[in-house]
Design an enzyme around this catalytic site. Structure first.
Site, PDB file in Angstrom:
ATOM      1  N   GLU A 278       0.820  -1.186  -0.153  1.00 43.27           N
ATOM      2  CA  GLU A 278      -0.070   0.032   0.028  1.00 43.27           C
ATOM      3  C   GLU A 278       1.017   1.194   0.041  1.00 43.27           C
ATOM      4  O   GLU A 278       0.462   2.274  -0.565  1.00 43.27           O
ATOM      5  CB  GLU A 278      -0.939   0.061   1.244  1.00 43.27           C
ATOM      6  CG  GLU A 278      -2.066  -1.249   1.309  1.00 43.27           C
ATOM      7  CD  GLU A 278      -2.887  -1.125   0.184  1.00 43.27           C
ATOM      8  OE1 GLU A 278      -3.215   0.083  -0.444  1.00 43.27           O
ATOM      9  OE2 GLU A 278      -4.017  -1.858   0.153  1.00 43.27           O
ATOM     10  N   ARG A 282       1.026   3.917  -3.457  1.00 44.65           N
ATOM     11  CA  ARG A 282       0.430   5.128  -2.960  1.00 44.65           C
ATOM     12  C   ARG A 282       1.298   6.116  -2.838  1.00 44.65           C
ATOM     13  O   ARG A 282       1.354   7.327  -3.355  1.00 44.65           O
ATOM     14  CB  ARG A 282      -0.604   5.247  -1.892  1.00 44.65           C
ATOM     15  CG  ARG A 282      -1.713   4.047  -2.076  1.00 44.65           C
ATOM     16  CD  ARG A 282      -2.577   4.115  -0.942  1.00 44.65           C
ATOM     17  NE  ARG A 282      -3.519   2.924  -0.770  1.00 44.65           N
ATOM     18  CZ  ARG A 282      -4.711   3.089  -0.432  1.00 44.65           C
ATOM     19  NH1 ARG A 282      -5.410   4.078  -0.093  1.00 44.65           N
ATOM     20  NH2 ARG A 282      -5.502   1.767  -0.377  1.00 44.65           N
ATOM     21  N   ASP A 412      -5.440  -9.814  -7.647  1.00 43.49           N
ATOM     22  CA  ASP A 412      -5.700  -8.942  -8.624  1.00 43.49           C
ATOM     23  C   ASP A 412      -4.506  -8.367  -9.404  1.00 43.49           C
ATOM     24  O   ASP A 412      -4.313  -8.751 -10.782  1.00 43.49           O
ATOM     25  CB  ASP A 412      -6.629  -7.958  -8.167  1.00 43.49           C
ATOM     26  CG  ASP A 412      -6.308  -7.109  -6.942  1.00 43.49           C
ATOM     27  OD1 ASP A 412      -5.064  -7.410  -6.481  1.00 43.49           O
ATOM     28  OD2 ASP A 412      -7.036  -6.264  -6.623  1.00 43.49           O
ATOM     29  N   GLU A 553     -12.108   0.810 -10.156  1.00 43.45           N
ATOM     30  CA  GLU A 553     -11.743  -0.470 -11.017  1.00 43.45           C
ATOM     31  C   GLU A 553     -12.616  -0.242 -12.267  1.00 43.45           C
ATOM     32  O   GLU A 553     -12.139  -0.244 -13.192  1.00 43.45           O
ATOM     33  CB  GLU A 553     -11.812  -1.738 -10.357  1.00 43.45           C
ATOM     34  CG  GLU A 553     -10.686  -2.037  -9.608  1.00 43.45           C
ATOM     35  CD  GLU A 553     -10.926  -1.385  -8.043  1.00 43.45           C
ATOM     36  OE1 GLU A 553     -12.211  -0.970  -7.823  1.00 43.45           O
ATOM     37  OE2 GLU A 553      -9.885  -1.363  -7.476  1.00 43.45           O
TER      38      GLU A 553
END
Ligand code: DMJ
Length: 656
Positions: A278, A282, A412, A553
């Site tokens: 993360e 980010r 994913d 998404e």
């Protein structure tokens, strides 16, 4: 004969000639012979003499008082000839006290305080063993304490000989000079005309930004209803995620305010455990992207800073698999708190960012660290036709046996980054394309299905690697965008796959659009697909899956499908989505909120949280979807990381 004579001189002369001279009896005789006038004169003379003497004595005492007081006031610095013989001794104290009696109360207090301090200093200096006096520390501060200690040490070291020991009074408090601000360089912003839909998205962004600015500035997330904030990593996540969106939207004032905070206030030196993935996508992603878009060196400095702090998660692992968490200050690493394994998407979705860090620094160590992970994952047993199980252990370096196969949560972006690494490296690292093509084949074979009665194409899961489930996370809606992007790049080398992938992309995008066909017009977090002939609805939403976190998404895929097919329906679908956000997630004062129930337009039940990716991804992709200018972040020059931060495509994978 007894004429009047000067009564003093005559009588004294006579007496002084006597052989039996006694001064007292002589004075007595003379006193008796004196007239009363002479006696009065003598008495007056004596009185005057005493008065003069008294005045002189009084002046002398006063000047001695002043001397002591002056010594006390002028103690800047006070010089002690020797510690054993302070200037201020007991006699001085007595004189001072005597003098104090004659001074007014205020002066008394001042001098009395000075006297106490002098005595205290003497005490300190006369105690060679004692080096720290808390009262002195409190009064003088650490620096002065050090000076005191040094002074005492000097005295000690000299064995009590004549050494000047200087004791300084505290320096006047000096306000620290404000640090000079790091100025922003000239920054060119993209300049394209904005159409009405884009302007609408910009207004949405500004309302969201207002919520962040007013309630959470410098913190990770705004809670726009309670007007509070939370800190996940404590680094200003929303501000960082939103930075390149503001740049792309041309929001100069907002951009420069954020840039100023980053340059002058942001601090990564936090004793806090962050999630490697993360924080990479980010924070590092945002800094790299801002650096490439603006050429502002400050972002490069910050990118290196955060990259170095994250690196221990990789370098300290006993296997090639990084730990999920790392402390930004100490570099301590650990597995997730809830279990022993890292998720496969997390360890395989840091490569684009670390490789880019190597490109901009010329130091291959970042790229090498993440390449090691990719090579290891590629070599592992336990895959099924290019599909990987969702858990991997950092201690053993192995997949957890029986892991679910999915393109949703926990796996994913592994698939996304296979394609994007090939793109980022100028299509030179072809093993990524090979793995990507194999994985898509596995997806087509094992995970793609069609619902009843309308035959919507979905991408489901294999629970435990074996049991099919027609469950599709909203997260899986990134896949059509990736497929469409890949299809354009493999059309000449793999024409059949290119066509199939594009078709699958279109079908899945239509399904993701269907997920938004709820009473609020917003998608739930998870959708199930009906495989039962008797049922009439294709899509099923379970009570626990009804939330919407403002995720990107679907609009991400709409953006790619629009750019690649130029079919305007993708823009229209995007327009519907932003209208639904506006209607059901907007907080009137400022900000947008996640909601708990997309199925109830009367009570969507807000979470009171605005995720950073709403500004970083969702609104950026919407803005780009509506842009009439494909040269705004053109897809042949830029590759978006999984948090929608664009990074440049390099002609070669080699680090210069
Ligand atoms: C984002 O942080 C990234 O897109 C990530 O890859 C998946 N989830 C969120 C947004 O939904």
């Amino acid at each position: 004969m007894h004429g009047k004579k000067d009564y003093v001189s005559l009588q004294l002369d006579n007496e002084s000639s006597s052989s039996t001279f006694s001064p007292i009896s002589s004075i007595r005789r003379r006193w008796k012979r004196s007239t009363s006038y002479q006696k009065k004169l003598l008495f007056l003379f004596l009185l005057l003499t005493m008065a003069v003497l008294l005045i002189q004595h009084s002046r002398g005492a006063e000047s001695k008082d002043q001397h002591v007081a002056a010594k006390a006031v002028k103690r800047k610095p006070v010089k002690f000839e020797k510690a054993e013989q302070p200037v201020y001794d007991e006699a001085d104290a007595a004189v001072a006290h005597h003098a104090l009696d004659r001074l007014d109360d205020e002066k008394k207090n001042v001098l009395s305080e000075l006297e106490d301090r002098i005595k205290e200093d003497i005490n300190v200096l006369q105690r060679p063993g004692k080096r720290k006096n808390p009262k002195l520390i409190a009064r003088f501060g650490k620096k002065e304490e050090k000076m005191q200690v040094e002074a005492v040490n000097l005295g000690d070291g000299d064995g009590g000989n004549n050494v000047d020991v200087v004791v300084n009074l505290p320096a006047p408090v000096v306000k620290p000079e404000p640090k000079p601000k790091i100025p922003a360089p000239d920054t060119k912003f993209p300049h394209t005309e904005q159409n009405e839909r884009q302007k609408f998205v910009v207004d949405v962004f500004l309302h969201a930004w207002k919520g962040y600015k007013e309630t959470a500035w410098g913190h990770d997330h705004a809670h726009p209803i309670s007007r509070t904030y939370d800190d996940w990593f404590g680094v200003g996540l929303t501000l960082l995620d939103a930075l390149d969106t503001m740049y792309i939207m041309g929001l100069q004032q907002e951009y420069f305010a954020a840039r100023d905070w980053i340059a002058n206030t942001m601090d990564f030196n936090k004793d806090i455990d962050v999630n490697l993935f993360e924080c990479t996508i980010r924070v590092l992603g945002s800094m790299l992207s801002a650096y490439h878009l603006t050429k502002d060196e400050i972002y490069k400095v910050k990118a290196i800073d955060i990259g170095e702090r994250l690196l221990p998660a990789l370098s300290r692992s006993v296997s090639a698999v990084p730990y999920s968490d790392v402390n930004l200050k100490t570099g301590n690493t650990h597995a997730p708190k809830w279990g022993p394994d890292s998720t496969v998407s997390e360890v395989t979705t840091i490569q684009i960012e670390f490789r880019d860090l190597s490109f901009i620094t010329g130091n291959p160590k970042y790229k090498d660290a993440v390449d090691r992970v990719s090579t290891h994952i590629a070599s592992l047993n336990g895959k099924k036709d290019g599909l990987i199980p969702m858990w991997v252990n950092a201690n053993t370096g192995l997949f957890r046996p029986g892991g679910t196969l999915t393109v949703g949560a926990r796996a994913d972006s592994y698939y996304e980054y296979l394609l994007k690494q090939w793109i980022q490296t100028g299509q030179t690292e072809t093993h990524y394309l090979t793995e990507y093509l194999a994985a898509i084949e596995g997806i087509q074979k094992h995970l793609v299905g069609h619902s009843l009665p309308n035959g919507f194409t979905y991408v489901g899961e294999l629970i435990g690697g074996v049991t099919p489930s027609a469950k599709m996370d909203h997260l899986a809606c990134f896949l059509p965008g990736t497929l469409a992007l890949g299809s354009t790049l493999i059309s000449s080398s793999h024409p059949r796959e290119a066509m199939e992938h594009l078709q699958l992309a279109k079908d899945l995008t239509a399904t993701c659009h269907q997920m938004y066909a709820t009473p609020t017009g917003l998608s739930p977090e998870i959708t199930y697909f009906n495989l039962n002939q008797a049922a009439k609805d294709d899509l099923i939403v379970k009570p626990l899956d009804r939330h919407n976190l403002l995720r990107p998404e679907t609009v991400e895929s709409l953006f790619y499908l629009w750019r690649i097919t130029k079919d305007t329906k993708y823009r229209d679908w995007g327009w519907d989505i932003v209208q639904a956000f506006e209607r059901y997630t907007k907080v009137p004062a400022a900000g947008y909120t996640s909601i708990k129930n997309v199925m109830d337009p009367n009570f969507p039940n807000p979470f009171d949280k605005m995720e950073s990716f709403f500004l970083g991804e969702t609104l950026k992709y919407l803005f780009l979807l509506f842009s009439d200018d494909d040269k705004l972040i053109p897809l042949d020059s830029w590759v978006f990381n999984t948090e929608a931060h664009p990074l440049p495509i390099h002609a070669s994978a080699a680090v210069s």
